[in-house]
Design a protein around this motif. Structure first.
Motif: not given
Ligand SMILES: Cc1cc2nc3c(=O)[nH]c(=O)nc-3n(C[C@H](O)[C@H](O)[C@H](O)COP(=O)(O)OP(=O)(O)OC[C@H]3O[C@@H](n4cnc5c(N)ncnc54)[C@H](O)[C@@H]3O)c2cc1C
Ligand code: SF4
Length: 322
Positions: A21-22, A27-30, A177-179, A201-203
């Protein structure tokens, strides 16, 4: 010379759902696991972000579970905990690779996931901002020319993680695990031969688990590095030898020579017949043929090719002939 760490917000999610969720809302978080590579790169101006997502408090990410099929290793398991875990002791190549990563204090916080998702490395990239700026940057980041292969349009930076080949030779898989949900793939398929985009590694995705199949096979890991006490591999090689004496089958994977870790295609994977020297010489040749070290380090490409082939041959002899 490193520069000051830029300002950033720190998010401390408690679950994988919260991480996803974060990442969706920023989207630019690492992702930051042990931070032993990420923070160095941030100080060098190689990472642009105003938010780090600390994985240290994420439930279940730092556990190793033994199942009938093998081990489920959480991406947040530290290298020190991996090495100390009883269930990992039969995977010698994994232990040797993990034990050869950085130094003992790094391994207390450096994680399995961080090592598998390590950025690629190059002489023209792992430098301070002012150094790279004085060279007009390069194709991988902010520039338009590759200083290693100026005629090409692909970054040749080397993947230099030690753990990946040691897990790949055992046929490890990973869960992401992703969106869009959860997916599982072979670790070997997680990597691409592109130094600027080497991970599948997808966004918004996070690597959560490594699935290591059950195995009692003999295995080993060896690496060539400039400083024996602590250094990234100029090249590294992992071998698994399965089967009974006289009927051995080998699997070999390498790191440090290409933009991705890779399995070596062996012309003679099985040691058949009496001509053992020919078998081991073929392994040496196959490794030489498979790898493509570039001028991404101060050490010559040819030396990296020949030395890792020699290490592979030596380890193969030790494993097969005991
Ligand atoms: C002096 C020194 C020597 C070193 N020597 C070696 C060496 O010999 N061999 C070697 O392999 N490495 C070496 N390293 C690099 C690094 O310490 C290790 O690779 C370490 O395992 C990285 O793990 P980390 O948890 O600190 O990753 P981090 O620095 O936290 O993250 C690395 C990258 O992985 C991403 N990431 C982290 N976790 C996840 C996840 N779960 N899902 C998706 N992405 C994720 C981060 O966003 C970041 O891009 C060295 C570093 C230093 C400073
Ligand atoms: S290989 Fe080329 S593009 Fe890639 S980091 Fe090195 S100089 Fe830059």
């Amino acid at each position: 010379m490193s520069e000051a760490l830029p300002q950033f917000q720190l998010s401390r999610p408690a679950s994988i759902a919260e991480v996803v969720a974060t990442l969706k809302s920023h989207p630019d978080a690492r992702l930051c696991a042990g931070g032993t590579d990420l923070i160095v790169n941030m100080r060098r101006g190689l990472v642009e972000t105003d938010m780090l997502v600390d994985l240290g408090k994420v439930a279940g990410l730092n556990q190793i579970t033994e199942t009938k099929k093998g081990l489920e290793i959480g991406a947040g398991v530290t290298l020190a905990d991996l090495i100390a875990n009883k269930a990992v002791q039969t995977y010698t190549a994994v232990l040797e690779a993990a034990g050869a990563i950085a130094g003992p204090s790094h391994r207390q916080s450096a994680t399995v996931g961080g090592n598998l998702c390590l950025d690629t490395r190059c002489l023209y990239y792992n430098q301070s901002h002012w150094w790279r700026k004085s060279n007009n940057f390069c194709l991988k980041y902010k520039g338009d020319t590759c200083h290693v292969a100026p005629q090409g349009n692909r970054c040749r930076a080397a993947f230099s993680g030690d753990l990946a080949p040691a897990l790949i030779v055992f046929g490890a898989e990973i869960t992401l695990v992703g969106p869009d949900g959860t997916r599982r793939l072979k670790l070997a398929d997680f990597y691409h031969e592109d130094g600027a985009a080497h991970l599948d590694l997808k966004p918004g995705e996070i690597l959560t688990t490594v699935h290591l199949p059950k195995s009692n096979a003999r295995s080993a890991y060896g690496k060539v590095r400039i400083r024996e006490i602590m250094d990234f591999p100029l090249a590294g090689v992992a071998l698994v030898c399965s089967g009974a004496k006289g009927d051995e089958t080998l699997s070999v994977a390498v790191t440090g020579t290409n933009s991705m870790p890779l399995m070596v295609e062996l012309t003679k994977a099985q040691m058949l017949g009496a001509d053992q020297d020919a078998f081991f010489a073929a392994i040496n040749k196959d490794v030489q043929k498979s790898v493509s070290p570039q001028r991404t380090t101060t050490t010559g490409s040819h030396y990296r090719r020949l030395s890792i082939a020699a290490v592979a041959e030596r380890l193969a002899r030790e494993l097969c002939l005991g």
